[in-house]
Enzyme design. Structure first.
Site, PDB file in Angstrom:
ATOM      1  N   THR A 130       0.878  -1.178   0.000  1.00  0.00           N
ATOM      2  CA  THR A 130       0.000   0.000   0.000  1.00  0.00           C
ATOM      3  C   THR A 130       0.906   1.215   0.000  1.00  0.00           C
ATOM      4  O   THR A 130       2.003   1.165   0.549  1.00  0.00           O
ATOM      5  CB  THR A 130      -0.854  -0.027   1.289  1.00  0.00           C
ATOM      6  OG1 THR A 130      -1.790  -1.068   1.168  1.00  0.00           O
ATOM      7  CG2 THR A 130      -1.577   1.292   1.536  1.00  0.00           C
ATOM      8  N   ARG A 145     -14.817  -5.933  -0.781  1.00  0.00           N
ATOM      9  CA  ARG A 145     -14.191  -5.611   0.511  1.00  0.00           C
ATOM     10  C   ARG A 145     -13.551  -4.218   0.433  1.00  0.00           C
ATOM     11  O   ARG A 145     -12.851  -3.893  -0.512  1.00  0.00           O
ATOM     12  CB  ARG A 145     -13.139  -6.666   0.841  1.00  0.00           C
ATOM     13  CG  ARG A 145     -12.385  -6.405   2.159  1.00  0.00           C
ATOM     14  CD  ARG A 145     -11.058  -5.718   1.940  1.00  0.00           C
ATOM     15  NE  ARG A 145     -10.252  -5.645   3.151  1.00  0.00           N
ATOM     16  CZ  ARG A 145      -9.143  -4.936   3.267  1.00  0.00           C
ATOM     17  NH1 ARG A 145      -8.691  -4.249   2.241  1.00  0.00           N
ATOM     18  NH2 ARG A 145      -8.467  -4.904   4.385  1.00  0.00           N
ATOM     19  N   VAL A 146     -13.776  -3.415   1.441  1.00  0.00           N
ATOM     20  CA  VAL A 146     -13.172  -2.087   1.512  1.00  0.00           C
ATOM     21  C   VAL A 146     -12.284  -2.055   2.749  1.00  0.00           C
ATOM     22  O   VAL A 146     -12.712  -2.461   3.833  1.00  0.00           O
ATOM     23  CB  VAL A 146     -14.257  -0.990   1.589  1.00  0.00           C
ATOM     24  CG1 VAL A 146     -13.637   0.379   1.830  1.00  0.00           C
ATOM     25  CG2 VAL A 146     -15.083  -0.970   0.296  1.00  0.00           C
ATOM     26  N   GLY A 147     -11.057  -1.602   2.583  1.00  0.00           N
ATOM     27  CA  GLY A 147     -10.114  -1.552   3.700  1.00  0.00           C
ATOM     28  C   GLY A 147     -10.117  -0.205   4.397  1.00  0.00           C
ATOM     29  O   GLY A 147     -11.036   0.613   4.245  1.00  0.00           O
ATOM     30  N   ASP A 148      -9.064   0.029   5.163  1.00  0.00           N
ATOM     31  CA  ASP A 148      -8.958   1.270   5.950  1.00  0.00           C
ATOM     32  C   ASP A 148      -8.574   2.486   5.120  1.00  0.00           C
ATOM     33  O   ASP A 148      -8.915   3.623   5.482  1.00  0.00           O
ATOM     34  CB  ASP A 148      -7.893   1.077   7.035  1.00  0.00           C
ATOM     35  CG  ASP A 148      -6.529   0.729   6.415  1.00  0.00           C
ATOM     36  OD1 ASP A 148      -6.434  -0.344   5.771  1.00  0.00           O
ATOM     37  OD2 ASP A 148      -5.582   1.522   6.539  1.00  0.00           O
ATOM     38  N   THR A 191      -0.728   1.943   6.986  1.00  0.00           N
ATOM     39  CA  THR A 191      -0.657   0.718   6.201  1.00  0.00           C
ATOM     40  C   THR A 191      -0.617  -0.473   7.144  1.00  0.00           C
ATOM     41  O   THR A 191      -0.058  -0.384   8.234  1.00  0.00           O
ATOM     42  CB  THR A 191       0.576   0.721   5.263  1.00  0.00           C
ATOM     43  OG1 THR A 191       0.741  -0.593   4.708  1.00  0.00           O
ATOM     44  CG2 THR A 191       1.865   1.098   5.980  1.00  0.00           C
ATOM     45  N   GLY A 192      -1.227  -1.565   6.706  1.00  0.00           N
ATOM     46  CA  GLY A 192      -1.298  -2.755   7.545  1.00  0.00           C
ATOM     47  C   GLY A 192      -2.647  -3.423   7.340  1.00  0.00           C
ATOM     48  O   GLY A 192      -3.364  -3.100   6.388  1.00  0.00           O
ATOM     49  N   GLY A 219      -6.154  -3.887   7.246  1.00  0.00           N
ATOM     50  CA  GLY A 219      -7.205  -2.867   7.287  1.00  0.00           C
ATOM     51  C   GLY A 219      -8.297  -3.136   8.303  1.00  0.00           C
ATOM     52  O   GLY A 219      -8.803  -2.197   8.941  1.00  0.00           O
TER      53      GLY A 219
HETATM   54  N1  ASP Z   1      -4.251  -1.302   4.690  1.00  0.00           N
HETATM   55  C1  ASP Z   1      -4.449  -1.993   3.438  1.00  0.00           C
HETATM   56  C2  ASP Z   1      -5.812  -2.650   3.451  1.00  0.00           C
HETATM   57  O1  ASP Z   1      -6.132  -3.332   4.416  1.00  0.00           O
HETATM   58  C3  ASP Z   1      -3.417  -3.031   3.153  1.00  0.00           C
HETATM   59  C4  ASP Z   1      -1.967  -2.637   3.410  1.00  0.00           C
HETATM   60  O2  ASP Z   1      -1.673  -1.589   3.948  1.00  0.00           O
HETATM   61  O3  ASP Z   1      -1.082  -3.417   3.022  1.00  0.00           O
HETATM   62  O4  ASP Z   1      -6.518  -2.535   2.495  1.00  0.00           O
END
Ligand code: ASP
Length: 285
Positions: free
Chosen positions: A156, A184-187, A206-207, A209
């Site tokens: 990300t 699916r929707v992330g953070d 990032t991480g 979500g």
């Molecule tokens: N935060 C992102 C998500 O969950 C993924 C990532 O940061 O690698 O969509």
């Protein structure tokens, strides 16, 4: 006369990175930070700088955003992106979009349009069409390595910038997590979760979500700045809160209202590059 000294920081995603791609990822982060810095240096806005930096990262197939995004359970690319201006809390985001080369630029158009903060899926495609925003073939965003590996991919991307007028902006763009369910929707596109900017600070996370959303990580980091924490301290404390609340690890970058840069991760890697006045770009993993 310049009142504030600009600064910019970008990240290329948290998570394990194989040694053989580390240097290229750092180069990608450096190129993105410098693209944003060129805008800040000549008096451009933090918002323009953050968007420009993220576009460079979206166009780099090494990162999980735009071209090179990870694939969902149907083998398709669905991307999320958000951009936010600290001044006036203006924000624009798109979620679960496909067929868009630079989702961050479409998010910026949502911000400028002003009617909504977040537009998802087919609605985002209709919005793009209505404003004449260029679309691309969804398949053109799938790179060979991604198809071959069909593997978990990190990367990300995000940028936080501070301009000569003392304004802050944050931008985040992602293909999400590998093998996610369609829709699916992330953070990343959720304001206060993966992306946030106010007059106090601007943050890109990032991480995983699902954990970041529940902990509203970006907003938590800004609250810590507001409470008087130094930038890197705020970043570290926000991640400690996330770990305590959800058991998850992540990474984040931020800049405070004085233009001071901070970042932290409790994952194995998170490539970052930052630039401040009078110093060469600095990278870290
Ligand atoms: N935060 C992102 C998500 O969950 C993924 C990532 O940061 O690698 O969509």
């Amino acid at each position: 006369m310049t009142e504030f000294q600009p600064s910019i920081i970008v990240h290329g995603g948290a998570g394990p990175i194989k040694d053989d791609s580390l240097a290229a990822r750092l180069d990608g982060c450096r190129a993105a930070a410098l693209a944003g810095w060129e805008i800040l240096r000549v008096g451009g806005s933090a918002l323009d700088a953050a968007e420009a930096a993220v576009i460079v990262l979206e166009d780099n197939p090494l990162f999980n955003a735009g071209t090179g995004s990870t694939l969902n359970s149907l083998g398709q690319v669905e991307m999320d992106a958000a951009i936010m201006a600290g001044d006036g809390l203006r924000a624009g985001a798109v979620a679960a979009v496909t067929g868009i080369k630079n989702p961050i630029a479409l998010a910026r158009r949502v911000l400028e349009d002003g009617r909504h903060v977040l537009i998802a899926g087919e609605g985002a495609a209709l919005f793009a069409r209505a404003i004449g925003f260029p679309e691309c073939a969804p398949a053109s965003l799938i790179v060979a390595s991604e198809k071959q590996r069909w593997d978990n991919k990190h990367g990300t991307v995000g940028c936080v910038a501070f301009d000569q007028n003392g304004k802050l902006a944050a931008a985040t763009s992602t293909g999400g997590v590998f093998n996610k369910l369609p829709g699916r929707v992330g953070d990343s596109p959720l304001i206060g979760c993966g992306t946030y900017a106010s007059r106090v600070g601007a943050v890109s996370c990032t991480g995983y979500g699902e954990a970041i959303i529940r902990a509203t990580l970006a907003r938590d980091a800004v609250q810590l700045l507001q409470g008087g924490s130094e930038p890197s301290e705020a970043a570290g404390l926000a991640l400690a809160n996330l770990a305590e609340l959800t058991g998850s690890s992540a990474g984040l970058i931020l800049i405070d209202s004085r233009g001071r840069v901070g970042y932290a991760r409790n994952t194995t890697h998170m490539p970052v590059c930052y630039v401040t006045l009078g110093s060469d770009p600095k990278t870290a993993v």
